[in-house]
Design a protein around this motif. Structure first.
Motif, PDB file in Angstrom:
ATOM      1  N   LYS A  22       0.843  -1.199   0.000  1.00 22.47           N
ATOM      2  CA  LYS A  22       0.000   0.000   0.000  1.00 22.47           C
ATOM      3  C   LYS A  22       0.878   1.249   0.000  1.00 22.47           C
ATOM      4  O   LYS A  22       0.628   2.211  -0.734  1.00 22.47           O
ATOM      5  CB  LYS A  22      -0.914  -0.013   1.243  1.00 22.47           C
ATOM      6  CG  LYS A  22      -1.867   1.157   1.308  1.00 22.47           C
ATOM      7  CD  LYS A  22      -2.937   1.043   0.237  1.00 22.47           C
ATOM      8  CE  LYS A  22      -3.800   2.260   0.136  1.00 22.47           C
ATOM      9  NZ  LYS A  22      -4.721   2.212  -0.994  1.00 22.47           N
ATOM     10  N   GLU A  29       1.753   7.382  -6.178  1.00 19.91           N
ATOM     11  CA  GLU A  29       0.693   8.382  -6.328  1.00 19.91           C
ATOM     12  C   GLU A  29       1.242   9.793  -6.058  1.00 19.91           C
ATOM     13  O   GLU A  29       0.942  10.742  -6.787  1.00 19.91           O
ATOM     14  CB  GLU A  29      -0.432   8.036  -5.325  1.00 19.91           C
ATOM     15  CG  GLU A  29      -1.740   8.728  -5.549  1.00 19.91           C
ATOM     16  CD  GLU A  29      -2.521   8.209  -6.761  1.00 19.91           C
ATOM     17  OE1 GLU A  29      -2.157   7.173  -7.343  1.00 19.91           O
ATOM     18  OE2 GLU A  29      -3.491   8.889  -7.126  1.00 19.91           O
ATOM     19  N   LYS A  64      -7.638   6.301  -2.857  1.00 17.09           N
ATOM     20  CA  LYS A  64      -6.443   5.504  -2.547  1.00 17.09           C
ATOM     21  C   LYS A  64      -5.910   5.804  -1.144  1.00 17.09           C
ATOM     22  O   LYS A  64      -5.205   4.996  -0.551  1.00 17.09           O
ATOM     23  CB  LYS A  64      -5.351   5.774  -3.586  1.00 17.09           C
ATOM     24  CG  LYS A  64      -5.673   5.154  -4.918  1.00 17.09           C
ATOM     25  CD  LYS A  64      -4.550   5.313  -5.905  1.00 17.09           C
ATOM     26  CE  LYS A  64      -4.951   4.666  -7.221  1.00 17.09           C
ATOM     27  NZ  LYS A  64      -4.225   5.185  -8.356  1.00 17.09           N
TER      28      LYS A  64
END
Ligand SMILES: [Fe+2]
Length: 230
Positions: A22, A29, A64
């Motif tokens: 993650k 990102e 996200k």
């Protein structure tokens, strides 16, 4: 003898572990945000990249990051519990959140988040050598001789033989990857200078508290449910 310490500044520190996979996806990102900067001229040479000035100031709206913000909520509750705030009467709202990236000698200048109540910094990517989080005092309650704590010459002449928590005008907080710190937004803070950062990435954000029921309550912000756009 004993020394009684009163009126402390209380900074919350804990960890949020999102797991390797993650975290790697969130790092990607954040790198994408930097690659899509809207205002690069805003950034001076040795300033860190800060997403809030580059068109990326609402990452709490990016699904996200949902897992991070739900963990953040738990930490906010722990801090409020420490301060013995009645969470049945106030509600936190995240109003702004963004990433920062520091490379090389880049640093974040001292600043405050005056449009907010509580702020946080979460270290998504941080090597031990990367710059620390720095808090600056502005009150100097123990400075019985005005100017003593920050005077260049007094420091050079070592009038204070050794700085301690009772005299220091600033402290560098030891923070590592996965750490989160929560602090009053009005606290003057920044990052260490003259450190060599190897892509240090933090997530920051601002939280405002609204009262749930403002009836007979003078000083908190009433719930937005009673607001009206003029
Ligand atoms: Fe900040």
């Amino acid at each position: 003898m004993k020394i009684l310490n009163f009126f402390p500044l209380s900074i919350f520190q804990d960890q949020i572990d999102l797991g390797k996979e993650k975290k790697a996806s969130l790092v990607d990102e954040v790198r994408d945000m930097k690659n899509n900067s809207q205002n690069l001229s805003y950034k001076e040479n040795n300033d860190s990249w800060t997403g809030d000035t580059q068109g990326h100031e609402f990452i709490h709206k990016n699904p996200k990051f949902d897992i991070f913000f739900s963990e953040l909520r738990k930490k906010i509750d722990l801090y409020l519990d420490f301060l013995k705030i009645d969470t049945k009467q106030v509600e936190p709202f995240i109003q702004r959140s963004w990433a920062t990236i520091s490379n090389g000698k880049e640093a974040i200048n001292n600043h405050k988040h005056l449009q907010s109540h509580l702020s946080f910094a979460y270290y998504l990517k941080k090597n031990p050598e990367d710059s620390k989080f720095v808090l600056q005092d502005e009150v100097f309650r123990n400075e019985f001789i005005p100017g003593l704590f920050k005077s260049k010459t007094a420091i050079e002449k070592k009038i204070i033989k050794q700085m301690s928590i009772s005299t220091a005008p600033r402290v560098s907080v030891e923070v590592k990857e996965n750490d989160i710190v929560i602090f009053p937004s009005k606290t003057l803070h920044g990052t260490e200078r003259n450190k060599s950062n190897n892509e240090r990435i933090s997530i920051s954000g601002d939280i405002t508290f609204l009262s749930k029921d403002s009836n007979l309550l003078e000083h908190l912000i009433p719930s937005y449910e009673n607001w009206k756009k003029l």
